[in-house]
Design an enzyme around this catalytic site. Structure first.
Site, PDB file in Angstrom:
ATOM      1  N   HIS A  62     193.817  28.241 -10.096  1.00 23.42           N
ATOM      2  CA  HIS A  62     194.436  29.183  -9.171  1.00 23.42           C
ATOM      3  C   HIS A  62     195.132  28.422  -8.047  1.00 23.42           C
ATOM      4  CE1 HIS A  62     190.443  28.348  -7.516  1.00 23.42           C
ATOM      5  NE2 HIS A  62     190.962  28.593  -6.316  1.00 23.42           N
ATOM      6  N   ARG A  82     191.760  19.189  -7.553  1.00 26.28           N
ATOM      7  CA  ARG A  82     193.191  19.497  -7.384  1.00 26.28           C
ATOM      8  C   ARG A  82     194.042  18.745  -8.408  1.00 26.28           C
ATOM      9  NH1 ARG A  82     190.990  18.574  -2.318  1.00 26.28           N
ATOM     10  NH2 ARG A  82     190.983  20.386  -0.931  1.00 26.28           N
ATOM     11  N   SER A 101     197.024  24.085  -3.171  1.00 29.81           N
ATOM     12  CA  SER A 101     197.082  23.283  -4.383  1.00 29.81           C
ATOM     13  C   SER A 101     196.731  24.084  -5.632  1.00 29.81           C
ATOM     14  CB  SER A 101     196.125  22.095  -4.269  1.00 29.81           C
ATOM     15  OG  SER A 101     194.804  22.530  -4.042  1.00 29.81           O
ATOM     16  N   LYS A 119     181.325  26.945  -6.661  1.00 28.90           N
ATOM     17  CA  LYS A 119     182.080  27.655  -5.638  1.00 28.90           C
ATOM     18  C   LYS A 119     182.842  28.843  -6.212  1.00 28.90           C
ATOM     19  CE  LYS A 119     185.537  26.887  -2.019  1.00 28.90           C
ATOM     20  NZ  LYS A 119     186.725  26.091  -1.669  1.00 28.90           N
ATOM     21  N   HIS A 151     187.413  25.187  -9.115  1.00 28.08           N
ATOM     22  CA  HIS A 151     186.135  24.810  -8.528  1.00 28.08           C
ATOM     23  C   HIS A 151     185.118  24.573  -9.644  1.00 28.08           C
ATOM     24  CE1 HIS A 151     188.052  25.943  -4.862  1.00 28.08           C
ATOM     25  NE2 HIS A 151     188.152  27.208  -5.232  1.00 28.08           N
ATOM     26  N   GLN A 205     194.382  24.311  -8.332  1.00 27.40           N
ATOM     27  CA  GLN A 205     193.015  23.840  -8.199  1.00 27.40           C
ATOM     28  C   GLN A 205     192.056  24.669  -9.027  1.00 27.40           C
ATOM     29  OE1 GLN A 205     191.160  25.695  -4.290  1.00 27.40           O
ATOM     30  NE2 GLN A 205     193.215  24.924  -3.825  1.00 27.40           N
ATOM     31  N   LYS A 264     197.050  15.868  -1.129  1.00 24.94           N
ATOM     32  CA  LYS A 264     195.662  15.386  -1.146  1.00 24.94           C
ATOM     33  C   LYS A 264     195.329  14.716  -2.477  1.00 24.94           C
ATOM     34  CE  LYS A 264     193.956  18.973   2.042  1.00 24.94           C
ATOM     35  NZ  LYS A 264     192.991  20.080   2.208  1.00 24.94           N
ATOM     36  N   GLU A 297     184.463  32.423  -5.858  1.00 24.50           N
ATOM     37  CA  GLU A 297     185.016  32.942  -4.615  1.00 24.50           C
ATOM     38  C   GLU A 297     185.758  34.252  -4.847  1.00 24.50           C
ATOM     39  OE1 GLU A 297     187.432  29.589  -3.505  1.00 24.50           O
ATOM     40  OE2 GLU A 297     189.255  30.473  -4.347  1.00 24.50           O
TER      41      GLU A 297
END
Length: 445
Positions: free
Chosen positions: A290, A309, A123, A150, A127, A125, A315, A152
């Site tokens: 991203h 998302r 997706s 989050k 964080h 998205q 979702k 990453e």
């Protein structure tokens, strides 16, 4: 507070798998192959295997299947069929985290380690930062499972594609000139604001206009999205007869096949299209848009599963939250090549305290040592086999799919027997260096 001798052994872990529908299927998935060897479970050839999780997050916990007996440090199998969760074991043995980790993050691993096998795009998205994560978790705990941020990092195992961050102002002007359907979608007033602004007008003004035009696009009606995508497809099919389509245009056509009538396909024109070679990595801070597109990677992050998302997904979507939370920074992301620690090991250091990743490629017959570090580590054997030593963990064979937890202050040596590839996740070394610097400054004062 130092780890006791019984807490300086490696623990073998049984890990969790996620079968998200974007994952590679059956034996084509590295995640499936690693999970089968790690768990002893059979994999289904027609099922997707998207992510292998190594850590303590409740959505995909790891379990200790072999642990040291407290009295003598000898490794013994855990009696329970599944084993005790790594999180519970750490709660019962907090010294394994080391002083500084325990003080800063409490009695839990601050990082989550993963392998991803991506067949189709994830997706669009972002964080949330810590403050927003707490608010989202409180409001919708069914969707936002925890209250942590989050950040990453993705480290490519194969060639790996991603959309990451907003393109530069000049590139965005090019999009509005050469993708007329987007101008029709957002309106000429918004488009003209972008076309007539320059960087001398100030970063905040550019961000404000970008936020407005991106939000307008993402909130478009389903009918508008379908019409725009149909027009883009028709135009590109005609133009492909007289010119070579750009990589971004080809990507948009791929995404449309995967997610028909999805606004995320159109939004791809706004993002940097990143292609990583094996051994290259990119990192993503909070509130940065991203979407991973294809390939396989190692992923490491703060211990969280919070995702907001807005496209390319069946979702739950929270478009307004995503559009309001983004930083709207522009420019191509930094690509990490890793810092060589020795002939066989490279370290990837993102600008986040919670984690770092080491990549070790050890030819047959070669050996290396991972010196003691002040925090815990998780090791994954990606391929090959070797002999690993650590305290009472003497001369044990490790092979593809083995995952091991190493307490703080544990020295580990390994000898390759057949072209060993392994990865280590741990707390970022810069966190410990900063702690030592602060302590030294305090004493000087």
């Amino acid at each position: 507070m130092d780890s006791t001798p019984s807490q300086k052994n490696l623990l073998r872990l049984r890990c969790s798998v996620q079968n998200y529908d974007w994952g590679l299927k059956g034996h084509d998935s590295r995640v499936a192959r690693l999970y089968a060897r790690n768990s002893g479970s059979e994999t289904r050839p027609d099922s997707p295997y998207a992510e292998l999780w190594m850590g303590t997050h409740e959505s995909g916990p790891s379990f200790v299947v072999q642990a040291p007996r407290a009295s003598n440090g000898v490794l013994v199998d855990v009696d329970d069929d599944v084993g005790v969760s790594l999180k519970k074991w750490i709660l019962e043995n907090p010294n394994v985290l080391g002083d500084k980790v325990l003080h800063n993050w409490g009695c839990d691993l601050p990082f989550l380690f993963k392998v991803l096998s991506v067949a189709k795009a994830l997706s669009i998205q972002a964080h949330p930062n810590k403050e927003l994560a707490r608010a989202l978790h409180k409001a919708r705990p069914d969707v936002y499972k925890d209250d942590n941020h989050k950040p990453e990092m993705a480290l490519a195992i194969t060639e790996f594609e991603a959309l990451c961050g907003f393109i530069s102002l000049e590139e965005l002007k090019g999009v509005l000139c050469y993708v007329p359907e987007i101008v029709d979608m957002v309106g000429s007033a918004y488009a003209n604001q972008i076309l007539h602004i320059n960087e001398q007008d100030g970063e905040e003004k550019v961000k404000s206009i970008l936020r407005s035009i991106f939000t307008k696009l993402m909130l478009a009606s389903k009918a508008t999205i379908m019409k725009v995508l149909s027009n883009i497809k028709s135009r590109l099919q005609i133009e492909s007869q007289v010119r070579k389509l750009t990589d971004k245009e080809l990507l948009v056509l791929r995404l449309e096949k995967q997610y028909p009538a999805d606004v995320g396909v159109i939004s791809a024109f706004f993002f940097n299209y990143v292609k990583l070679n094996p051994g290259e990595a990119l990192y993503l801070g909070a509130d940065e848009p991203h979407a991973y597109v294809s390939g396989e990677c190692i992923e490491c992050m703060a211990t969280s599963d919070n995702v907001v998302r807005a496209g390319l997904t069946p979702k739950h979507r929270d478009v307004k939250t995503l559009c309001s939370m983004l930083t709207y920074k522009q420019g191509f992301p930094e690509i990490l090549q890793g810092v060589p620690l020795n002939s066989y090991v490279r370290r990837y250091l993102p600008p986040f305290d919670e984690f770092e990743v080491d990549r070790c490629i050890l030819p047959r017959g070669a050996s290396t040592v991972f010196p003691p570090v002040l925090g815990p580590s998780i090791f994954l054997v990606m391929a090959g086999e070797g002999i690993m030593h650590a305290e009472s963990f003497k001369g044990e064979l490790v092979t593809e799919g083995d995952v091991l937890f190493a307490p703080a202050n544990t020295e580990i040596s390994i000898e390759s027997e057949s072209g060993l590839q392994l990865y280590r996740a741990g707390v970022n070394d810069r966190f410990f260096q900063a702690s030592l610097l602060c302590k030294s400054t305090f004493f000087l004062l």
